[in-house]
Motif scaffolding. Structure first.
Motif, PDB file in Angstrom:
ATOM      1  N   GLN A  29       1.078   4.596  10.599  1.00  0.00           N
ATOM      2  CA  GLN A  29       1.104   3.937  11.911  1.00  0.00           C
ATOM      3  C   GLN A  29       1.616   2.505  11.772  1.00  0.00           C
ATOM      4  OE1 GLN A  29       0.735   5.316  14.817  1.00  0.00           O
ATOM      5  NE2 GLN A  29       0.064   7.292  14.076  1.00  0.00           N
ATOM      6  N   ILE A  30       1.182   1.813  10.730  1.00  0.00           N
ATOM      7  CA  ILE A  30       1.639   0.438  10.502  1.00  0.00           C
ATOM      8  C   ILE A  30       3.129   0.420  10.180  1.00  0.00           C
ATOM      9  CG2 ILE A  30       1.463  -1.551   8.949  1.00  0.00           C
ATOM     10  CD1 ILE A  30      -1.589  -0.781   8.694  1.00  0.00           C
ATOM     11  N   VAL A  31       3.563   1.273   9.270  1.00  0.00           N
ATOM     12  CA  VAL A  31       4.967   1.264   8.855  1.00  0.00           C
ATOM     13  C   VAL A  31       5.871   1.728   9.993  1.00  0.00           C
ATOM     14  CG1 VAL A  31       6.656   2.109   7.171  1.00  0.00           C
ATOM     15  CG2 VAL A  31       4.348   1.543   6.412  1.00  0.00           C
ATOM     16  N   TRP A  32       5.449   2.736  10.758  1.00  0.00           N
ATOM     17  CA  TRP A  32       6.247   3.153  11.912  1.00  0.00           C
ATOM     18  C   TRP A  32       6.385   2.008  12.909  1.00  0.00           C
ATOM     19  CZ3 TRP A  32       3.393   8.371  11.747  1.00  0.00           C
ATOM     20  CH2 TRP A  32       4.196   9.343  11.143  1.00  0.00           C
ATOM     21  N   GLN A  33       5.325   1.255  13.101  1.00  0.00           N
ATOM     22  CA  GLN A  33       5.361   0.152  14.058  1.00  0.00           C
ATOM     23  C   GLN A  33       6.247  -0.987  13.546  1.00  0.00           C
ATOM     24  OE1 GLN A  33       1.506  -1.487  14.933  1.00  0.00           O
ATOM     25  NE2 GLN A  33       2.253  -2.660  16.644  1.00  0.00           N
ATOM     26  N   GLU A  34       6.155  -1.300  12.266  1.00  0.00           N
ATOM     27  CA  GLU A  34       6.893  -2.431  11.690  1.00  0.00           C
ATOM     28  C   GLU A  34       8.319  -2.060  11.300  1.00  0.00           C
ATOM     29  OE1 GLU A  34       5.589  -5.522  11.436  1.00  0.00           O
ATOM     30  OE2 GLU A  34       3.748  -4.775  12.377  1.00  0.00           O
ATOM     31  N   ASP A  35       8.579  -0.803  11.045  1.00  0.00           N
ATOM     32  CA  ASP A  35       9.857  -0.242  10.597  1.00  0.00           C
ATOM     33  C   ASP A  35      10.149  -0.490   9.120  1.00  0.00           C
ATOM     34  OD1 ASP A  35      12.068   1.404  11.232  1.00  0.00           O
ATOM     35  OD2 ASP A  35      13.357  -0.368  11.155  1.00  0.00           O
ATOM     36  N   ARG A  36       9.622  -1.537   8.546  1.00  0.00           N
ATOM     37  CA  ARG A  36       9.704  -1.767   7.102  1.00  0.00           C
ATOM     38  C   ARG A  36       8.553  -2.690   6.732  1.00  0.00           C
ATOM     39  NH1 ARG A  36      14.265  -4.247   4.502  1.00  0.00           N
ATOM     40  NH2 ARG A  36      13.081  -6.019   3.852  1.00  0.00           N
ATOM     41  N   SER A  37       7.994  -2.448   5.555  1.00  0.00           N
ATOM     42  CA  SER A  37       6.812  -3.208   5.192  1.00  0.00           C
ATOM     43  C   SER A  37       6.595  -3.168   3.696  1.00  0.00           C
ATOM     44  CB  SER A  37       5.587  -2.630   5.909  1.00  0.00           C
ATOM     45  OG  SER A  37       4.542  -3.554   5.888  1.00  0.00           O
ATOM     46  N   THR A  38       5.771  -4.080   3.230  1.00  0.00           N
ATOM     47  CA  THR A  38       5.369  -4.108   1.822  1.00  0.00           C
ATOM     48  C   THR A  38       3.905  -3.674   1.723  1.00  0.00           C
ATOM     49  OG1 THR A  38       4.615  -6.395   1.974  1.00  0.00           O
ATOM     50  CG2 THR A  38       6.922  -6.043   1.306  1.00  0.00           C
ATOM     51  N   VAL A  39       3.500  -3.348   0.517  1.00  0.00           N
ATOM     52  CA  VAL A  39       2.088  -3.003   0.289  1.00  0.00           C
ATOM     53  C   VAL A  39       1.216  -4.186   0.699  1.00  0.00           C
ATOM     54  CG1 VAL A  39       0.362  -2.443  -1.470  1.00  0.00           C
ATOM     55  CG2 VAL A  39       2.623  -1.373  -1.565  1.00  0.00           C
ATOM     56  N   LYS A  40       1.648  -5.396   0.378  1.00  0.00           N
ATOM     57  CA  LYS A  40       0.872  -6.589   0.713  1.00  0.00           C
ATOM     58  C   LYS A  40       0.630  -6.695   2.215  1.00  0.00           C
ATOM     59  CE  LYS A  40       0.919 -11.590   0.021  1.00  0.00           C
ATOM     60  NZ  LYS A  40       1.646 -12.709  -0.587  1.00  0.00           N
ATOM     61  N   HIS A  41       1.663  -6.465   3.005  1.00  0.00           N
ATOM     62  CA  HIS A  41       1.527  -6.543   4.455  1.00  0.00           C
ATOM     63  C   HIS A  41       0.603  -5.441   4.979  1.00  0.00           C
ATOM     64  CE1 HIS A  41       2.493  -7.079   8.670  1.00  0.00           C
ATOM     65  NE2 HIS A  41       2.707  -5.785   8.732  1.00  0.00           N
ATOM     66  N   VAL A  42       0.801  -4.220   4.507  1.00  0.00           N
ATOM     67  CA  VAL A  42      -0.032  -3.099   4.959  1.00  0.00           C
ATOM     68  C   VAL A  42      -1.483  -3.339   4.548  1.00  0.00           C
ATOM     69  CG1 VAL A  42      -0.468  -0.618   4.712  1.00  0.00           C
ATOM     70  CG2 VAL A  42       1.876  -1.453   5.002  1.00  0.00           C
ATOM     71  N   HIS A  43      -1.698  -3.798   3.316  1.00  0.00           N
ATOM     72  CA  HIS A  43      -3.059  -4.086   2.849  1.00  0.00           C
ATOM     73  C   HIS A  43      -3.712  -5.139   3.742  1.00  0.00           C
ATOM     74  CE1 HIS A  43      -6.053  -6.196   0.289  1.00  0.00           C
ATOM     75  NE2 HIS A  43      -6.455  -4.947   0.150  1.00  0.00           N
ATOM     76  N   ARG A  44      -2.964  -6.186   4.060  1.00  0.00           N
ATOM     77  CA  ARG A  44      -3.496  -7.240   4.923  1.00  0.00           C
ATOM     78  C   ARG A  44      -3.890  -6.682   6.290  1.00  0.00           C
ATOM     79  NH1 ARG A  44       0.581 -11.719   4.666  1.00  0.00           N
ATOM     80  NH2 ARG A  44       0.025 -12.139   2.538  1.00  0.00           N
ATOM     81  N   SER A  45      -3.045  -5.826   6.850  1.00  0.00           N
ATOM     82  CA  SER A  45      -3.346  -5.221   8.157  1.00  0.00           C
ATOM     83  C   SER A  45      -4.589  -4.344   8.097  1.00  0.00           C
ATOM     84  CB  SER A  45      -2.162  -4.381   8.639  1.00  0.00           C
ATOM     85  OG  SER A  45      -1.058  -5.193   8.904  1.00  0.00           O
ATOM     86  N   LEU A  46      -4.663  -3.502   7.062  1.00  0.00           N
ATOM     87  CA  LEU A  46      -5.810  -2.596   6.931  1.00  0.00           C
ATOM     88  C   LEU A  46      -7.098  -3.359   6.650  1.00  0.00           C
ATOM     89  CD1 LEU A  46      -4.180   0.247   4.808  1.00  0.00           C
ATOM     90  CD2 LEU A  46      -4.841   0.364   7.221  1.00  0.00           C
ATOM     91  N   SER A  47      -7.003  -4.456   5.909  1.00  0.00           N
ATOM     92  CA  SER A  47      -8.190  -5.235   5.530  1.00  0.00           C
ATOM     93  C   SER A  47      -8.874  -5.891   6.714  1.00  0.00           C
ATOM     94  CB  SER A  47      -7.812  -6.309   4.507  1.00  0.00           C
ATOM     95  OG  SER A  47      -7.414  -5.711   3.308  1.00  0.00           O
ATOM     96  N   GLN A  48      -8.177  -5.989   7.827  1.00  0.00           N
ATOM     97  CA  GLN A  48      -8.796  -6.571   9.021  1.00  0.00           C
ATOM     98  C   GLN A  48      -9.896  -5.683   9.579  1.00  0.00           C
ATOM     99  OE1 GLN A  48      -5.642  -7.375  11.798  1.00  0.00           O
ATOM    100  NE2 GLN A  48      -4.632  -8.812  10.411  1.00  0.00           N
ATOM    101  N   ASN A  49      -9.803  -4.360   9.315  1.00  0.00           N
ATOM    102  CA  ASN A  49     -10.765  -3.417   9.891  1.00  0.00           C
ATOM    103  C   ASN A  49     -11.653  -2.728   8.870  1.00  0.00           C
ATOM    104  OD1 ASN A  49      -9.714  -3.806  12.512  1.00  0.00           O
ATOM    105  ND2 ASN A  49      -8.016  -2.444  12.025  1.00  0.00           N
ATOM    106  N   ARG A  50     -11.337  -2.873   7.590  1.00  0.00           N
ATOM    107  CA  ARG A  50     -12.130  -2.186   6.570  1.00  0.00           C
ATOM    108  C   ARG A  50     -11.928  -2.881   5.233  1.00  0.00           C
ATOM    109  NH1 ARG A  50      -8.813   3.410   5.919  1.00  0.00           N
ATOM    110  NH2 ARG A  50      -7.786   2.794   7.783  1.00  0.00           N
ATOM    111  N   GLU A  51     -12.853  -2.610   4.352  1.00  0.00           N
ATOM    112  CA  GLU A  51     -12.735  -3.108   2.987  1.00  0.00           C
ATOM    113  C   GLU A  51     -11.944  -2.067   2.194  1.00  0.00           C
ATOM    114  OE1 GLU A  51     -15.833  -4.256  -0.471  1.00  0.00           O
ATOM    115  OE2 GLU A  51     -16.309  -4.956   1.567  1.00  0.00           O
ATOM    116  N   ILE A  52     -10.825  -2.493   1.630  1.00  0.00           N
ATOM    117  CA  ILE A  52      -9.969  -1.558   0.910  1.00  0.00           C
ATOM    118  C   ILE A  52      -9.247  -2.280  -0.213  1.00  0.00           C
ATOM    119  CG2 ILE A  52      -8.043  -1.870   2.519  1.00  0.00           C
ATOM    120  CD1 ILE A  52      -7.512   1.204   2.069  1.00  0.00           C
ATOM    121  N   ALA A  53      -9.154  -1.629  -1.343  1.00  0.00           N
ATOM    122  CA  ALA A  53      -8.500  -2.230  -2.507  1.00  0.00           C
ATOM    123  C   ALA A  53      -6.987  -2.194  -2.341  1.00  0.00           C
ATOM    124  CB  ALA A  53      -8.901  -1.490  -3.776  1.00  0.00           C
ATOM    125  N   TYR A  54      -6.343  -3.241  -2.791  1.00  0.00           N
ATOM    126  CA  TYR A  54      -4.884  -3.326  -2.772  1.00  0.00           C
ATOM    127  C   TYR A  54      -4.278  -2.144  -3.525  1.00  0.00           C
ATOM    128  CZ  TYR A  54      -0.215  -5.228  -3.584  1.00  0.00           C
ATOM    129  OH  TYR A  54       1.147  -5.408  -3.636  1.00  0.00           O
TER     130      TYR A  54
END
Length: 139
Positions: A29-54
């Motif tokens: 969902q994040i990558v479809w919305q952004e069209d291109r992304s890095t692990v760092k960006h996706v991790h940052r987005s996911l970390s806003q709602n849950r605790e998750i390891a990079y």
């Protein structure tokens, strides 16, 4: 549209989680919305709602690339990921795979159930199906 993608279908789950895991769905969902992304960006987005390891995000995105859902290429030190398929095309591919499997093995049951389901739950779609059949069979 990549035709070699195979996914496990879990009908009791909601949305794309029927074919992707919950984390895979959130990442896509994040990558479809952004069209291109890095692990760092996706991790940052996911970390806003849950605790998750990079590393969990990195491994999952790597696996999505191996499955053919994401493309990845290196830019400097980081991989940049982009969708290999649009969300709409992904959904269409999954529907085709599921229905092909049902029609190949259980066409009578699948068709009878689909018609009964539409009659009970969505008569307008049943009428659309009827019109589609008439148009394709020139009746």
């Amino acid at each position: 549209m990549p035709l070699n993608m195979r996914f496990r279908f879990s009908p009791a789950k909601d949305g794309l989680v029927k074919v992707l895991g919950p984390l895979e769905t959130d990442i896509m969902q994040i990558v479809w919305q952004e069209d291109r992304s890095t692990v760092k960006h996706v991790h940052r987005s996911l970390s806003q709602n849950r605790e998750i390891a990079y590393t969990t995000v990195m491994t999952t995105m790597s696996r999505l690339a191996e499955k053919g859902v994401l493309n990845r290429h290196r830019e400097g030190l980081a991989y940049v990921y982009s969708p290999a398929i649009t969300e709409d095309d992904f959904v269409q591919m999954v529907v085709h795979q599921v229905l092909d499997g049902l029609m190949d093995e259980y066409s009578d049951t699948a068709i009878d159930y689909m018609v009964d389901y539409l009659a009970r739950n969505n008569p307008a779609e049943l009428e659309r199906l009827h019109q589609t059949i008439r148009a394709r069979t020139n009746i």
